[in-house]
Design a protein around this motif. Structure first.
Motif, PDB file in Angstrom:
ATOM      1  N   LYS A  76       0.840  -1.192   0.000  1.00  0.00           N
ATOM      2  CA  LYS A  76       0.000   0.000   0.000  1.00  0.00           C
ATOM      3  C   LYS A  76       0.877   1.246   0.000  1.00  0.00           C
ATOM      4  N   HIS A  77       0.247   2.396  -0.238  1.00  0.00           N
ATOM      5  CA  HIS A  77       1.042   3.619  -0.221  1.00  0.00           C
ATOM      6  C   HIS A  77       1.631   3.825   1.175  1.00  0.00           C
ATOM      7  N   SER A  78       2.732   4.508   1.221  1.00  0.00           N
ATOM      8  CA  SER A  78       3.508   4.647   2.450  1.00  0.00           C
ATOM      9  C   SER A  78       2.694   5.287   3.572  1.00  0.00           C
ATOM     10  N   GLU A  79       2.909   4.782   4.798  1.00  0.00           N
ATOM     11  CA  GLU A  79       2.290   5.392   5.971  1.00  0.00           C
ATOM     12  C   GLU A  79       2.867   6.775   6.258  1.00  0.00           C
ATOM     13  N   LYS A  80       3.964   7.092   5.598  1.00  0.00           N
ATOM     14  CA  LYS A  80       4.584   8.401   5.774  1.00  0.00           C
ATOM     15  C   LYS A  80       3.935   9.453   4.863  1.00  0.00           C
ATOM     16  N   ARG A  81       2.918   9.024   4.128  1.00  0.00           N
ATOM     17  CA  ARG A  81       2.099   9.945   3.339  1.00  0.00           C
ATOM     18  C   ARG A  81       0.648   9.834   3.811  1.00  0.00           C
ATOM     19  N   LYS A  82      -0.045  10.960   3.887  1.00  0.00           N
ATOM     20  CA  LYS A  82      -1.463  10.932   4.235  1.00  0.00           C
ATOM     21  C   LYS A  82      -2.279  10.349   3.098  1.00  0.00           C
ATOM     22  N   GLU A  83      -1.883  10.667   1.869  1.00  0.00           N
ATOM     23  CA  GLU A  83      -2.553  10.156   0.693  1.00  0.00           C
ATOM     24  C   GLU A  83      -1.511   9.646  -0.289  1.00  0.00           C
ATOM     25  N   ALA A  84      -1.918   8.720  -1.139  1.00  0.00           N
ATOM     26  CA  ALA A  84      -0.999   8.204  -2.148  1.00  0.00           C
ATOM     27  C   ALA A  84      -0.584   9.319  -3.094  1.00  0.00           C
ATOM     28  N   LEU A  98      15.566   6.421   5.941  1.00  0.00           N
ATOM     29  CA  LEU A  98      15.559   7.822   5.518  1.00  0.00           C
ATOM     30  C   LEU A  98      14.375   8.612   6.061  1.00  0.00           C
ATOM     31  N   ASP A  99      13.398   7.921   6.637  1.00  0.00           N
ATOM     32  CA  ASP A  99      12.200   8.553   7.198  1.00  0.00           C
ATOM     33  C   ASP A  99      11.436   9.367   6.157  1.00  0.00           C
ATOM     34  N   ILE A 100      11.371   8.839   4.931  1.00  0.00           N
ATOM     35  CA  ILE A 100      10.578   9.448   3.863  1.00  0.00           C
ATOM     36  C   ILE A 100       9.793   8.336   3.153  1.00  0.00           C
ATOM     37  N   PRO A 101       8.700   8.674   2.490  1.00  0.00           N
ATOM     38  CA  PRO A 101       7.987   7.645   1.728  1.00  0.00           C
ATOM     39  C   PRO A 101       8.777   7.225   0.498  1.00  0.00           C
ATOM     40  N   ILE A 102       8.769   5.935   0.213  1.00  0.00           N
ATOM     41  CA  ILE A 102       9.333   5.417  -1.037  1.00  0.00           C
ATOM     42  C   ILE A 102       8.152   4.985  -1.899  1.00  0.00           C
ATOM     43  N   ASP A 103       7.911   5.731  -2.970  1.00  0.00           N
ATOM     44  CA  ASP A 103       6.694   5.554  -3.755  1.00  0.00           C
ATOM     45  C   ASP A 103       6.810   4.478  -4.830  1.00  0.00           C
ATOM     46  N   TYR A 104       7.946   4.435  -5.516  1.00  0.00           N
ATOM     47  CA  TYR A 104       8.114   3.517  -6.637  1.00  0.00           C
ATOM     48  C   TYR A 104       9.495   2.866  -6.560  1.00  0.00           C
ATOM     49  N   TYR A 105       9.673   1.832  -7.346  1.00  0.00           N
ATOM     50  CA  TYR A 105      10.990   1.210  -7.436  1.00  0.00           C
ATOM     51  C   TYR A 105      11.342   0.956  -8.896  1.00  0.00           C
ATOM     52  N   ILE A 106      12.630   0.908  -9.166  1.00  0.00           N
ATOM     53  CA  ILE A 106      13.160   0.460 -10.451  1.00  0.00           C
ATOM     54  C   ILE A 106      14.274  -0.521 -10.137  1.00  0.00           C
ATOM     55  N   GLU A 107      14.106  -1.774 -10.541  1.00  0.00           N
ATOM     56  CA  GLU A 107      15.124  -2.794 -10.320  1.00  0.00           C
ATOM     57  C   GLU A 107      15.870  -3.029 -11.631  1.00  0.00           C
ATOM     58  N   VAL A 108      17.174  -2.905 -11.580  1.00  0.00           N
ATOM     59  CA  VAL A 108      17.993  -3.008 -12.783  1.00  0.00           C
ATOM     60  C   VAL A 108      18.897  -4.227 -12.700  1.00  0.00           C
ATOM     61  N   LEU A 129      15.903  15.547   2.253  1.00  0.00           N
ATOM     62  CA  LEU A 129      14.982  14.772   1.411  1.00  0.00           C
ATOM     63  C   LEU A 129      13.529  15.144   1.687  1.00  0.00           C
ATOM     64  N   LYS A 130      13.190  15.378   2.961  1.00  0.00           N
ATOM     65  CA  LYS A 130      11.835  15.801   3.293  1.00  0.00           C
ATOM     66  C   LYS A 130      11.504  17.146   2.654  1.00  0.00           C
ATOM     67  N   SER A 131      12.462  18.039   2.673  1.00  0.00           N
ATOM     68  CA  SER A 131      12.269  19.335   2.017  1.00  0.00           C
ATOM     69  C   SER A 131      12.078  19.164   0.509  1.00  0.00           C
ATOM     70  N   GLN A 132      12.852  18.267  -0.079  1.00  0.00           N
ATOM     71  CA  GLN A 132      12.736  18.010  -1.509  1.00  0.00           C
ATOM     72  C   GLN A 132      11.347  17.460  -1.859  1.00  0.00           C
ATOM     73  N   LEU A 133      10.755  16.678  -0.967  1.00  0.00           N
ATOM     74  CA  LEU A 133       9.444  16.078  -1.215  1.00  0.00           C
ATOM     75  C   LEU A 133       8.294  16.917  -0.653  1.00  0.00           C
ATOM     76  N   ASP A 134       8.610  18.133  -0.188  1.00  0.00           N
ATOM     77  CA  ASP A 134       7.603  19.038   0.379  1.00  0.00           C
ATOM     78  C   ASP A 134       6.860  18.398   1.541  1.00  0.00           C
ATOM     79  N   LEU A 135       7.614  17.704   2.415  1.00  0.00           N
ATOM     80  CA  LEU A 135       6.997  17.020   3.560  1.00  0.00           C
ATOM     81  C   LEU A 135       7.194  17.758   4.865  1.00  0.00           C
ATOM     82  N   GLU A 136       7.937  18.836   4.835  1.00  0.00           N
ATOM     83  CA  GLU A 136       8.209  19.562   6.073  1.00  0.00           C
ATOM     84  C   GLU A 136       6.989  20.365   6.527  1.00  0.00           C
TER      85      GLU A 136
END
Length: 310
Positions: A53-61, A144-154, A303-310
């Protein structure tokens, strides 16, 4: 020995390959039905959803259509027959269209942290070996205490084909050096896949160390993006997507990739590499990289600042 040496070379190259997939979508564009269909076919090969599911560190996906900032965990994996392999490279990309920026953080594989789902401290790259993509995402998210939304496995095989697929890349080299039997003089150079791999590998001859190597890796990323976005490369998109389809897995859907291309174009002009400082030590005769609480907090805040989570 030859096989081990080759694998070490490929570990360095994965730093650029997954990033190319994301940034080519952001900065390149989807031109015409031929390219569109090539991408759609490649994405069908890459598609690997996960039950998460979407990260608990986000209120919404996260909503790509709404141009929300988002994060991607890129994993470079050494796949082995009968084994899911190991994530020898872990890179977190955070993309913010409001700030027109991408921040790229490489997490050293030996970083000691809690492995979420195992309940113990271990090297962060072991999360993938223990529990695959979901455990790796959960562990990095906790670290990192930030949401991880997607992954890319190479998959760490066949990456030189990416550079060759766009017809090579041009770089401006500021240090005369030799690597793997190749000579790289100062000035503008045109590199094929094998030379680009060697160009990004060199570290010991550079007084800047890892910083210099990261700068060369960024040159290759930007070079592929530039060639991939140019009109002269349109006929090569089928080859590019073929390489990606064979070597990449992701939970990003085709529609999400199209949304990224449409809504996040400008961010590809600003790619910043972040550094995670750590101190090496041995615990029970095993090497680990320890990150201080102050350093971890610094990186988390950025990273939180970059994701506008502050």
């Amino acid at each position: 020995m030859r096989l081990k040496k080759r694998k070490r070379r490929l570990k360095k190259w994965v730093r650029v390959t997954g990033t190319i997939l994301l940034i080519m979508l952001i900065g390149g564009g989807i031109y015409g039905s031929t390219v569109y269909n090539s991408l759609k076919t490649a994405v069908a090969s890459m598609q690997q959803p996960i039950e998460r599911k979407h990260s608990e560190k986000r209120k919404e996906a996260v909503s790509l259509k709404a141009k929300d900032p988002f994060s991607v965990l890129m994993l470079g994996v050494d796949e082995r027959e009968g084994d899911r392999g190991r994530s020898d490279t872990m890179i977190v990309l955070t993309v913010n269209p409001n700030k027109n920026s991408i921040k790229m953080l490489s997490i050293p594989r030996d970083t000691r942290t809690e492995i979420i789902g195992k309940g113990k401290q271990d090297k962060i790259n072991h999360a993938y070996a223990f529990g695959g993509i979901p455990m790796a995402m959960d562990t990095v998210e906790n670290f990192l205490d930030i949401p991880i939304d997607y992954y890319i496995e190479v998959n760490m095989q066949g990456f030189t084909g990416m550079v060759d697929a766009v017809g090579g890349v041009k770089v401006n080299n500021d240090l005369d050096f030799k690597q793997d039997g190749y000579h790289f003089p100062k000035g503008e150079l045109t590199l094929n896949g094998k030379k680009a791999l060697s160009y990004t590998r060199m570290r010991k001859q550079d007084p800047r160390g890892d910083f210099g190597r990261q700068e060369r890796q960024r040159q290759i990323i930007e070079g592929v993006v530039k060639e991939g976005a140019s009109l002269s490369s349109l006929t090569k998109f089928s080859d590019i997507f073929s390489v990606l389809g064979k070597n990449v897995k992701t939970n990003l859907t085709f529609d999400q990739m199209v949304a990224i291309q449409k809504g996040y174009k400008d961010v590809a002009t600003s790619i910043e590499q972040m550094e995670l400082k750590e101190e090496g030590t041995r615990i029970d005769n095993i090497y680990y990289g320890l990150v201080s609480e102050e350093e971890k907090q610094r990186v988390q805040n950025e990273l939180k600042s970059q994701l506008d989570l502050e």
